[in-house]
Design an enzyme around this catalytic site. Structure first.
Site, short mmCIF file in Angstrom:
data_model
loop_
_atom_site.label_atom_id
_atom_site.label_comp_id
_atom_site.label_asym_id
_atom_site.label_seq_id
_atom_site.Cartn_x
_atom_site.Cartn_y
_atom_site.Cartn_z
N GLU A 116 6.27 -18.56 21.54
CA GLU A 116 7.26 -19.40 20.87
C GLU A 116 7.50 -20.69 21.64
O GLU A 116 7.47 -20.72 22.87
CB GLU A 116 8.56 -18.62 20.67
CG GLU A 116 8.39 -17.52 19.64
CD GLU A 116 9.63 -16.64 19.45
OE1 GLU A 116 9.73 -16.04 18.36
OE2 GLU A 116 10.46 -16.54 20.37
N CYS A 129 10.61 -27.33 24.70
CA CYS A 129 10.64 -26.18 25.61
C CYS A 129 9.37 -25.38 25.38
O CYS A 129 9.16 -24.83 24.29
CB CYS A 129 11.88 -25.34 25.31
SG CYS A 129 12.05 -23.89 26.34
N CYS A 136 6.50 -12.02 29.66
CA CYS A 136 7.00 -12.53 30.93
C CYS A 136 6.71 -11.55 32.05
O CYS A 136 6.75 -10.33 31.85
CB CYS A 136 8.51 -12.79 30.85
SG CYS A 136 9.16 -13.64 32.31
N CYS A 140 14.28 -10.06 34.03
CA CYS A 140 15.66 -10.48 34.16
C CYS A 140 16.49 -9.77 33.09
O CYS A 140 16.19 -9.88 31.89
CB CYS A 140 15.78 -12.00 34.03
SG CYS A 140 14.82 -12.87 35.31
N CYS A 143 17.91 -11.51 29.84
CA CYS A 143 17.00 -12.37 29.08
C CYS A 143 16.23 -11.57 28.05
O CYS A 143 15.56 -10.59 28.39
CB CYS A 143 16.05 -13.09 30.03
SG CYS A 143 14.88 -14.18 29.20
N CYS A 371 18.58 -20.48 24.69
CA CYS A 371 18.13 -20.07 26.02
C CYS A 371 18.20 -18.55 26.18
O CYS A 371 19.21 -17.93 25.91
CB CYS A 371 19.02 -20.74 27.06
SG CYS A 371 18.54 -20.35 28.74
#
Length: 397
Positions: A116, A129, A136, A140, A143, A371
């Protein structure tokens, strides 16, 4: 706070559709690499540097994908290039447009994987962005993207290709011979999408060098911000080899809390991270380091946290700006957003200490583009809240 969350995920390589073409993609090659492949495929060595310059401008300055349009090359040479090479960027699968104008793209890369990309228009800039990995490496706990396992690193071509794709959608490639227009719809890049950029350093570096090249996309290094969770050994390399602005996903002021929120802290703790950041502006001559700090209710948002954050930055003499990010909730999230009053009180303590403390305006949350919300549509399974809390070490059991 205790945690059992791993520092990194296992790499899962799941190719679903291999590229059919055996031609070499020129997108993402450095100038030296392009020169090498041209020579290996029949371009006379004496002409190679000139040919690289010509092809480079057609691809990155004018946005051309068809060799036939490269009119300062002979027809025979253009035909030869078309037989051996392609100019290929990620394919847009879908585009969502938020009420505030934010655009979220789902793009497909080689192997059939999807990532994305988000474009955020503002009055004085347009920020793209971009992602550096499928999934990933990190876990975290606040997230959404981090709940998807890492599939693979993106190539330099797939990274800079996201910029080219967005310029296509914004219709922002200049026309050869037309008066130069200095207005930029896409004026800034942030490496804050899916993935940890510093776990894919070489590809990120090469892609950003292409984006900064004055004979192409021509973005200033001060218009590019790389966000890292704290891969300490690569921070100095970023200053030396890219020289862009740096943002750090800080999010906590004690190792105990940061170990849970940003598990990479167990490998390089707050003190090691701050020491690496202290030397970054001197090397890269950048202005300030941005400390990203997501505001989580009852976790990291006390007055004591604000004072500790200031103390950390002052002790290491780091030129800094603190970006306060209201937490964007997602399905199954174990956290809640701090209240507006608490965020403002936190921001005021930082401001009174002499540091800029903007509260980030949430953009694109109606299309899950805000975010921490990015997560490839290929990864449909939703973990339950209990699973996520257990993995983050937050469950009481």
């Amino acid at each position: 706070m205790t945690t059992s969350a791993p520092v990194t995920q296992d790499v899962m390589t799941i190719p679903r559709k291999l590229p059919e073409s055996d031609k070499i993609n020129l997108v993402g090659l450095t100038r030296d690499a392009m020169r090498t492949v041209l020579i290996e495929n029949g371009t006379p060595e004496k002409q190679a540097k000139m040919r690289v310059g010509q092809i480079w401008q057609w691809i990155y300055q004018w946005g051309k994908r068809d060799f036939a349009e490269m009119t300062n090359l002979s027809k025979a040479y253009r035909a030869d290039l078309a037989e051996k090479f392609v100019i290929q960027i990620p394919e847009v699968v879908s585009k969502l447009v938020s009420e505030d104008g934010t655009r979220k793209y789902l793009v497909r890369i080689a192997g059939g994987h999807e990532v994305e990309v988000v474009y955020i228009p503002e009055d004085d800039r347009g920020t793209l962005c971009i992602s550096s990995q499928v999934g990933c490496t990190l876990t975290c706990s606040f997230c959404h993207t981090g709940t998807q396992k890492l599939v693979r690193n993106l190539t330099a071509g797939e990274i800079v290709g996201q910029v080219m794709m967005a310029r296509d959608d914004l219709d922002e490639w200049p026309v050869p011979g037309a008066p130069k227009d200095e207005t930029r719809l896409l004026s800034n890049i942030v490496l804050m999408g899916m993935g940890e950029p510093l776990y894919n350093f070489e590809n990120v570096r090469d892609a950003m060098k292409i984006a900064m090249d004055p004979e192409g996309i021509s973005l200033s290094r001060r218009r590019i911000t790389l966000s890292t969770s704290g891969v300490v050994p690569e921070i100095a390399r970023t200053a030396e080899e890219i020289g862009c602005l740096l943002a750090i996903s800080f999010h906590a002021t004690t190792d105990e809390t940061r170990d849970v929120l940003v598990p990479i802290n167990k490998r390089w703790n707050i003190e090691e991270l701050l020491a690496a950041l202290a030397s970054y502006p001197k090397v890269s001559n950048s202005e300030r380091i941005t400390f990203e700090y997501v505001m989580l209710d009852g976790v990291n948002d006390t007055d004591e946290d604000a004072h500790r954050l200031i103390e950390h930055i002052k002790r290491h003499n780091i030129p800094a700006k603190i970006n306060l990010i209201p937490f964007n909730e997602w399905p199954g999230s174990p956290y809640k957003r701090s209240s507006n009053n608490r965020i403002r009180a936190f921001a005021n303590i930082i401001y009174q200490a002499g540091y800029a403390s903007p509260i980030r305006k949430t953009r694109g949350d109606d299309i899950m583009a805000a975010c921490g919300q990015l997560k490839s549509a290929t990864e449909r399974a939703r973990k339950s809240r209990k699973q996520i809390e257990a993995e983050a070490g937050l469950s009481s059991s």
